[in-house]
Design a protein around this motif. Structure first.
Motif, PDB file in Angstrom:
ATOM      1  N   LEU A 141      19.861 -32.513   8.331  1.00 11.44           N
ATOM      2  CA  LEU A 141      18.913 -31.834   7.546  1.00 11.44           C
ATOM      3  C   LEU A 141      19.354 -31.019   6.178  1.00 11.44           C
ATOM      4  CD1 LEU A 141      16.540 -30.624  10.331  1.00 11.44           C
ATOM      5  CD2 LEU A 141      16.409 -32.959   9.050  1.00 11.44           C
ATOM      6  N   GLU A 142      20.627 -30.897   6.244  1.00  8.23           N
ATOM      7  CA  GLU A 142      21.437 -30.166   5.136  1.00  8.23           C
ATOM      8  C   GLU A 142      21.810 -31.113   4.137  1.00  8.23           C
ATOM      9  OE1 GLU A 142      24.194 -27.227   6.410  1.00  8.23           O
ATOM     10  OE2 GLU A 142      22.824 -26.591   7.998  1.00  8.23           O
ATOM     11  N   LYS A 143      22.553 -32.127   4.290  1.00 10.81           N
ATOM     12  CA  LYS A 143      23.065 -33.096   3.396  1.00 10.81           C
ATOM     13  C   LYS A 143      22.109 -34.261   2.823  1.00 10.81           C
ATOM     14  CE  LYS A 143      27.827 -32.679   5.233  1.00 10.81           C
ATOM     15  NZ  LYS A 143      28.808 -33.391   5.844  1.00 10.81           N
ATOM     16  N   THR A 144      21.079 -34.416   3.562  1.00 11.19           N
ATOM     17  CA  THR A 144      20.122 -35.377   3.080  1.00 11.19           C
ATOM     18  C   THR A 144      19.262 -34.500   2.137  1.00 11.19           C
ATOM     19  OG1 THR A 144      20.274 -36.599   5.117  1.00 11.19           O
ATOM     20  CG2 THR A 144      18.166 -36.821   3.813  1.00 11.19           C
ATOM     21  N   LYS A 145      18.946 -34.905   0.888  1.00 12.72           N
ATOM     22  CA  LYS A 145      18.289 -34.049   0.066  1.00 12.72           C
ATOM     23  C   LYS A 145      17.162 -34.927  -0.492  1.00 12.72           C
ATOM     24  CE  LYS A 145      21.610 -31.053  -0.333  1.00 12.72           C
ATOM     25  NZ  LYS A 145      22.196 -30.229  -1.405  1.00 12.72           N
ATOM     26  N   THR A 146      15.873 -34.107  -0.811  1.00  8.58           N
ATOM     27  CA  THR A 146      14.734 -34.863  -1.346  1.00  8.58           C
ATOM     28  C   THR A 146      14.445 -34.110  -2.776  1.00  8.58           C
ATOM     29  OG1 THR A 146      13.346 -33.149  -0.387  1.00  8.58           O
ATOM     30  CG2 THR A 146      13.833 -35.108   0.799  1.00  8.58           C
ATOM     31  N   LEU A 147      13.579 -34.997  -3.433  1.00  6.56           N
ATOM     32  CA  LEU A 147      13.391 -34.598  -4.930  1.00  6.56           C
ATOM     33  C   LEU A 147      11.831 -33.674  -4.366  1.00  6.56           C
ATOM     34  CD1 LEU A 147      13.303 -37.697  -6.845  1.00  6.56           C
ATOM     35  CD2 LEU A 147      14.929 -35.831  -7.244  1.00  6.56           C
ATOM     36  N   ILE A 148      11.641 -32.879  -5.467  1.00  4.85           N
ATOM     37  CA  ILE A 148      10.353 -32.059  -5.314  1.00  4.85           C
ATOM     38  C   ILE A 148       9.349 -32.219  -6.329  1.00  4.85           C
ATOM     39  CG2 ILE A 148      11.671 -29.842  -4.389  1.00  4.85           C
ATOM     40  CD1 ILE A 148      11.323 -28.636  -6.900  1.00  4.85           C
ATOM     41  N   SER A 149       8.051 -32.300  -6.131  1.00  7.02           N
ATOM     42  CA  SER A 149       7.041 -32.830  -6.889  1.00  7.02           C
ATOM     43  C   SER A 149       6.964 -32.082  -8.264  1.00  7.02           C
ATOM     44  CB  SER A 149       5.625 -32.399  -6.257  1.00  7.02           C
ATOM     45  OG  SER A 149       5.536 -31.157  -5.999  1.00  7.02           O
ATOM     46  N   ILE A 150       7.408 -31.012  -8.366  1.00 10.80           N
ATOM     47  CA  ILE A 150       7.440 -30.327  -9.923  1.00 10.80           C
ATOM     48  C   ILE A 150       8.548 -30.329 -10.674  1.00 10.80           C
ATOM     49  CG2 ILE A 150       5.600 -28.339  -9.039  1.00 10.80           C
ATOM     50  CD1 ILE A 150       7.938 -26.626  -8.922  1.00 10.80           C
ATOM     51  N   SER A 151       9.542 -30.882 -10.319  1.00 15.28           N
ATOM     52  CA  SER A 151      10.822 -31.215 -11.302  1.00 15.28           C
ATOM     53  C   SER A 151      11.588 -32.225 -10.578  1.00 15.28           C
ATOM     54  CB  SER A 151      11.491 -29.692 -11.174  1.00 15.28           C
ATOM     55  OG  SER A 151      12.643 -30.052 -12.144  1.00 15.28           O
ATOM     56  N   LYS A 152      12.053 -33.177 -11.438  1.00 11.64           N
ATOM     57  CA  LYS A 152      12.922 -34.239 -11.234  1.00 11.64           C
ATOM     58  C   LYS A 152      14.496 -33.634 -11.078  1.00 11.64           C
ATOM     59  CE  LYS A 152       9.988 -37.824 -11.080  1.00 11.64           C
ATOM     60  NZ  LYS A 152       9.112 -37.569 -10.018  1.00 11.64           N
ATOM     61  N   LEU A 153      14.676 -32.386 -11.519  1.00  7.57           N
ATOM     62  CA  LEU A 153      16.104 -32.100 -11.533  1.00  7.57           C
ATOM     63  C   LEU A 153      16.430 -31.057 -10.462  1.00  7.57           C
ATOM     64  CD1 LEU A 153      15.776 -30.413 -14.990  1.00  7.57           C
ATOM     65  CD2 LEU A 153      16.626 -32.606 -14.413  1.00  7.57           C
ATOM     66  N   ILE A 154      15.353 -30.677  -9.515  1.00  8.42           N
ATOM     67  CA  ILE A 154      15.639 -29.998  -8.449  1.00  8.42           C
ATOM     68  C   ILE A 154      15.373 -30.666  -6.953  1.00  8.42           C
ATOM     69  CG2 ILE A 154      15.151 -27.938  -6.916  1.00  8.42           C
ATOM     70  CD1 ILE A 154      13.682 -26.701  -9.495  1.00  8.42           C
ATOM     71  N   LYS A 155      16.712 -30.570  -6.254  1.00  9.01           N
ATOM     72  CA  LYS A 155      16.630 -31.182  -4.908  1.00  9.01           C
ATOM     73  C   LYS A 155      16.613 -30.151  -3.911  1.00  9.01           C
ATOM     74  CE  LYS A 155      18.194 -35.845  -5.874  1.00  9.01           C
ATOM     75  NZ  LYS A 155      19.113 -37.047  -5.865  1.00  9.01           N
ATOM     76  N   LEU A 156      15.927 -30.282  -2.826  1.00  9.73           N
ATOM     77  CA  LEU A 156      16.032 -29.499  -1.755  1.00  9.73           C
ATOM     78  C   LEU A 156      16.614 -30.406  -0.493  1.00  9.73           C
ATOM     79  CD1 LEU A 156      12.718 -27.651  -1.666  1.00  9.73           C
ATOM     80  CD2 LEU A 156      14.734 -26.993  -2.601  1.00  9.73           C
ATOM     81  N   LYS A 157      17.295 -29.471   0.517  1.00  9.97           N
ATOM     82  CA  LYS A 157      17.641 -29.908   1.732  1.00  9.97           C
ATOM     83  C   LYS A 157      16.618 -30.518   2.476  1.00  9.97           C
ATOM     84  CE  LYS A 157      21.573 -26.602   2.165  1.00  9.97           C
ATOM     85  NZ  LYS A 157      22.120 -25.830   3.118  1.00  9.97           N
ATOM     86  N   LEU A 158      16.658 -31.663   2.987  1.00  7.09           N
ATOM     87  CA  LEU A 158      15.349 -32.157   3.820  1.00  7.09           C
ATOM     88  C   LEU A 158      14.785 -31.245   4.790  1.00  7.09           C
ATOM     89  CD1 LEU A 158      13.605 -34.649   4.780  1.00  7.09           C
ATOM     90  CD2 LEU A 158      15.532 -35.424   6.249  1.00  7.09           C
ATOM     91  N   GLY A 159      15.655 -30.388   5.522  1.00  6.53           N
ATOM     92  CA  GLY A 159      14.945 -29.285   6.357  1.00  6.53           C
ATOM     93  C   GLY A 159      14.100 -28.351   5.615  1.00  6.53           C
ATOM     94  N   ASP A 160      14.551 -27.873   4.398  1.00 10.36           N
ATOM     95  CA  ASP A 160      13.618 -27.148   3.685  1.00 10.36           C
ATOM     96  C   ASP A 160      12.477 -27.816   3.034  1.00 10.36           C
ATOM     97  OD1 ASP A 160      15.421 -24.693   3.953  1.00 10.36           O
ATOM     98  OD2 ASP A 160      16.619 -25.201   2.351  1.00 10.36           O
TER      99      ASP A 160
END
Length: 183
Positions: A141-160
């Motif tokens: 859940l930490e190493k797997t990252k996702t994009l966020i809806s408001i910016s293609k530049l920011i990725k969050l940890k899957l858990g977050d």
């Protein structure tokens, strides 16, 4: 924030199940109740759920895709939130007196003609979320990252990302509950 992964996923599952139960109870309400607004610029119950459906259309496929493509297997028992992810997630948690936040125009459903299909879509999305929470048990859940809806530049940890989306759902389910309680 540091938490046991099983505890985190279980807490998020319970919030999601409660959201489903609330949404199912709304199916018994009439359209006047579901479309009632306390003022001209406030949302109705259906508008709260439509707003969540909008975000679900982005996040559910994003989460599912990242889980499928993750090369990082779950090996740890703890999840450590990222600085930005923790900030975003905590910002979404409902407060005692719901703090207002500016909504992006694209995700603002105010004054749309809505019906109970919004509730059905919400329930379907929440069932999909439960499925994804289950699938997430096998990836990091930490190493797997996702994009966020408001910016293609920011990725969050899957858990977050799970925390952010589910807390956002909780926030607007509470808002809908408040509307229903004040009719």
């Amino acid at each position: 924030m540091k938490i046991l992964i099983n505890q985190l996923l279980n807490e998020l599952k319970i919030i999601t199940e409660n959201s489903i139960d609330f949404a199912k109870s709304l199916l018994y309400q009439n359209n006047d109740t579901l479309n009632f607004r306390t003022s001209e610029d406030s949302w109705s119950i259906l508008e709260c759920l439509e707003h969540l459906n909008f975000y679900g259309q982005f996040y559910l496929p994003e989460i599912e895709n990242r889980i499928k493509k993750s090369q990082f297997s779950a090996t740890k028992s703890d999840f450590k939130s990222g600085l930005l992810g923790n900030y975003f997630a905590n910002m979404m948690l409902p407060k005692e007196k719901l703090n207002k936040m500016k909504t992006l125009k694209i995700s603002n459903p105010i004054h749309k003609q809505l019906n109970k299909s919004v509730i059905e879509e919400f329930i379907n999305q929440q069932n999909k979320m439960l499925e994804l929470l289950e699938k997430a048990k096998v990836v990091d859940l930490e190493k797997t990252k996702t994009l966020i809806s408001i910016s293609k530049l920011i990725k969050l940890k899957l858990g977050d990302t799970f925390r952010f989306v589910i807390y956002h759902n909780l926030r607007h389910v509470k808002q809908a509950e408040n509307i229903l309680n004040n009719i």
